[in-house]
Design an enzyme around this catalytic site. Structure first.
Site, PDB file in Angstrom:
ATOM      1  N   ARG A  35       0.827  -1.221   0.000  1.00 43.67           N
ATOM      2  CA  ARG A  35       0.000   0.000   0.000  1.00 43.67           C
ATOM      3  C   ARG A  35       0.855   1.261   0.000  1.00 43.67           C
ATOM      4  O   ARG A  35       0.485   2.256  -0.624  1.00 43.67           O
ATOM      5  CB  ARG A  35      -0.936  -0.013   1.194  1.00 43.67           C
ATOM      6  N   LYS A 218     -19.277 -16.438   1.582  1.00 42.66           N
ATOM      7  CA  LYS A 218     -20.715 -16.257   1.762  1.00 42.66           C
ATOM      8  C   LYS A 218     -21.422 -15.626   0.572  1.00 42.66           C
ATOM      9  O   LYS A 218     -20.950 -14.660  -0.004  1.00 42.66           O
ATOM     10  CB  LYS A 218     -20.958 -15.353   2.964  1.00 42.66           C
ATOM     11  N   GLY A 375      -9.169  -8.760  -0.990  1.00 43.71           N
ATOM     12  CA  GLY A 375      -8.004  -9.170  -0.212  1.00 43.71           C
ATOM     13  C   GLY A 375      -7.545 -10.591  -0.479  1.00 43.71           C
ATOM     14  O   GLY A 375      -6.376 -10.847  -0.728  1.00 43.71           O
ATOM     15  N   GLY A 398     -13.322  -4.092  -0.688  1.00 47.06           N
ATOM     16  CA  GLY A 398     -14.681  -3.594  -0.449  1.00 47.06           C
ATOM     17  C   GLY A 398     -15.069  -2.535  -1.454  1.00 47.06           C
ATOM     18  O   GLY A 398     -16.187  -2.537  -1.993  1.00 47.06           O
TER      19      GLY A 398
HETATM   20  P1  AMP Z   1     -14.571 -13.790   1.254  1.00 46.48           P
HETATM   21  O1  AMP Z   1     -13.982 -12.948   2.348  1.00 46.48           O
HETATM   22  O2  AMP Z   1     -16.061 -13.876   1.298  1.00 46.48           O
HETATM   23  O3  AMP Z   1     -14.026 -13.453  -0.111  1.00 46.48           O
HETATM   24  O4  AMP Z   1     -14.132 -15.267   1.562  1.00 46.48           O
HETATM   25  C1  AMP Z   1     -12.802 -15.676   1.625  1.00 46.48           C
HETATM   26  C2  AMP Z   1     -12.736 -16.894   2.474  1.00 46.48           C
HETATM   27  O5  AMP Z   1     -13.548 -17.899   1.943  1.00 46.48           O
HETATM   28  C3  AMP Z   1     -11.344 -17.462   2.594  1.00 46.48           C
HETATM   29  O6  AMP Z   1     -10.896 -17.278   3.899  1.00 46.48           O
HETATM   30  C4  AMP Z   1     -11.551 -18.941   2.274  1.00 46.48           C
HETATM   31  O7  AMP Z   1     -10.894 -19.803   3.169  1.00 46.48           O
HETATM   32  C5  AMP Z   1     -13.045 -19.128   2.406  1.00 46.48           C
HETATM   33  N1  AMP Z   1     -13.542 -20.263   1.645  1.00 46.48           N
HETATM   34  C6  AMP Z   1     -13.429 -20.465   0.329  1.00 46.48           C
HETATM   35  N2  AMP Z   1     -13.954 -21.658   0.006  1.00 46.48           N
HETATM   36  C7  AMP Z   1     -14.404 -22.236   1.138  1.00 46.48           C
HETATM   37  C8  AMP Z   1     -15.020 -23.472   1.448  1.00 46.48           C
HETATM   38  N3  AMP Z   1     -15.293 -24.366   0.513  1.00 46.48           N
HETATM   39  N4  AMP Z   1     -15.339 -23.718   2.726  1.00 46.48           N
HETATM   40  C9  AMP Z   1     -15.062 -22.814   3.693  1.00 46.48           C
HETATM   41  N5  AMP Z   1     -14.476 -21.616   3.459  1.00 46.48           N
HETATM   42  C10 AMP Z   1     -14.148 -21.327   2.193  1.00 46.48           C
END
Ligand code: AMP
Length: 418
Positions: A35, A218, A375, A398
């Site tokens: 950064r 999610k 990230g 974000g």
């Molecule tokens: P996000 O912050 O929503 O982009 O999610 C990123 C996170 O999703 C990372 O820490 C990954 O470990 C998690 N992730 C990706 N695939 C899976 C999965 N199949 N089961 C659990 N966590 C996951």
């Protein structure tokens, strides 16, 4: 609107909102200076023109209180080294008028963490949204935020915003401050300009086929993005933890895989909308399941609709990857946000590494324009050493997601207008 490249800072004091929210280790040493490096072109241009430089940033989440562990004094030496002049430090960002006034052309001053003041974020402190006095407290805080922004503005003749990572926030230093500068005395920095152009390029001038790869944990956190993309893309790959909500909603057995039951109706809506709009929505067909959420867990490839009880999908299986490889290598515009597995565990990082490779290959060999942001996806392309083989790596997760959702970023609007 004015352009930083055409502006001459000679004899001017410029206050620049940078994103120096760098990770520090226990000893207060910077572990990743991306950064800081990102802001250097803007900072050097101001100094080279003969301007005086005032830098301001937040670090971490001190929640409106002074917290020495989040003091920007810890990065003064690193910033000095990056811009090539010794950096002075103002230990109270709200009381830096004298130091700012004394600054000569070619000199640089860094203000203490803006978020030591609750006015920076402008959220009322110590009162719950449900409390009866909340609206009055919010109004009072907004007035204090405007005063704080005005104080910061009083230090300088010109305002530059180069902090894309906070562009989606209407904070004192990212947006409100712009009200105190005339149109010909505020501008985006080089980094911000590049970010805005890269995202615009993807959203407005995408060459087809346009493929978005959305992964991560999610559905709920990326619902707006997915819906907006359905009107723009030819292919939408949904992988990672969020994919299981789509599988369960269609009657699949997903074992203990991550999912959000309350979002199953939305998942079905998205599948129907994709069909109606002619978007090829590609879900995982095979996952690498594990019997425990750990790197050492036992692993086996299983059909995505038949994950055994006691097992959870943790990485993309080869059959899913083969489908996605074909889609990605046939694309001319690629947007990637979110890993397709638990890539922090080396044993479950294979799928995300493969996606990074396909995106790099499409960019290098087929001339696709690829934008990687968020990230975790940035960490993934770095982990696999491919950051310089994609077209653009966005620094603000974000902010990038909100821009893709079609929202106007307050930090950009404050300068360019709505
Ligand atoms: P996000 O912050 O929503 O982009 O999610 C990123 C996170 O999703 C990372 O820490 C990954 O470990 C998690 N992730 C990706 N695939 C899976 C999965 N199949 N089961 C659990 N966590 C996951």
């Amino acid at each position: 609107m004015i352009n930083i490249n055409d502006f001459n800072f000679a004899g001017k004091k410029a206050i620049v909102r940078v994103d120096f929210n760098v990770p520090l280790n226990e000893e207060g040493k910077i572990t990743d200076d991306t950064r800081i490096r990102g802001a250097v072109p803007t900072l050097k241009k101001i100094l080279a023109d003969g301007g005086a430089l005032i830098m301001m940033s937040h670090m971490g989440k001190p929640k409106g209180k002074v917290n020495p562990k989040l003091s920007l004094s810890q990065i003064v030496d690193a910033v000095s080294a990056a811009i090539g002049v010794p950096v002075q430090f103002a230990p109270d960002c709200g009381k830096a008028a004298d130091q700012a006034a004394a600054l000569k052309p070619g000199e640089a001053l860094l203000l203490e963490n803006l978020r030591f003041y609750p006015e920076e974020e402008g959220k009322p402190v110590g009162i719950d949204k449900a409390d009866p006095g909340y609206d009055a407290a919010k109004k009072e805080m907004k007035a204090r935020q405007a005063d704080f922004a005005k104080t910061l503005a009083s230090y300088a003749d010109v305002y530059v915003n180069d902090a894309f990572g906070t562009a989606h926030r209407r904070h004192a230093s990212t947006a409100v401050i712009a009200d105190y500068f005339a149109d010909d005395a505020k501008m985006l920095g080089f980094l911000m300009e590049k970010e805005v152009v890269a995202i615009d390029n993807v959203l407005k001038n995408a060459q087809r086929p346009f493929t978005a790869i959305i992964g991560g944990s999610k559905v709920s956190s990326k619902l707006g993005v997915i819906k907006n993309l359905l009107d723009k893309v030819d292919n939408l790959i949904i992988g990672g933890g969020m994919g299981f909500t789509f599988i369960k909603a269609q009657g699949g057995s997903i074992g203990m895989s991550l999912h959000e039951d309350e979002l199953m109706p939305e998942a079905l809506n998205i599948l129907a909308a994709a069909k109606e709009k002619g978007v090829n929505l590609s879900l995982s067909v095979q996952t690498i399941a594990a019997n425990d959420f750990s790197n050492e867990a036992e692993r086996k490839p299983v059909d995505i609709f038949h994950i055994p009880d006691g097992w959870e999908g943790m990485d993309a299986g080869e059959k899913s990857l083969a489908n996605w490889k074909e889609i990605i290598l046939n694309s001319k515009t690629i947007l990637w946000n979110g890993p397709v597995g638990v890539f922090e565990f080396d044993n479950f990082a294979h799928g995300t590494g493969e996606i990074a490779k396909y995106v790099a290959q499409a960019t290098q060999e087929n001339g696709a324009f690829s934008l990687v942001g968020g990230g975790d996806s940035v960490a993934a392309v770095n982990k696999f050493g491919l950051a310089d083989q994609v077209s653009y790596v966005s620094t603000g997760g974000g902010a990038m997601l909100e821009a893709i959702e079609g929202k106007t970023l307050p930090g950009v609007a404050a300068i360019l207008g709505e």
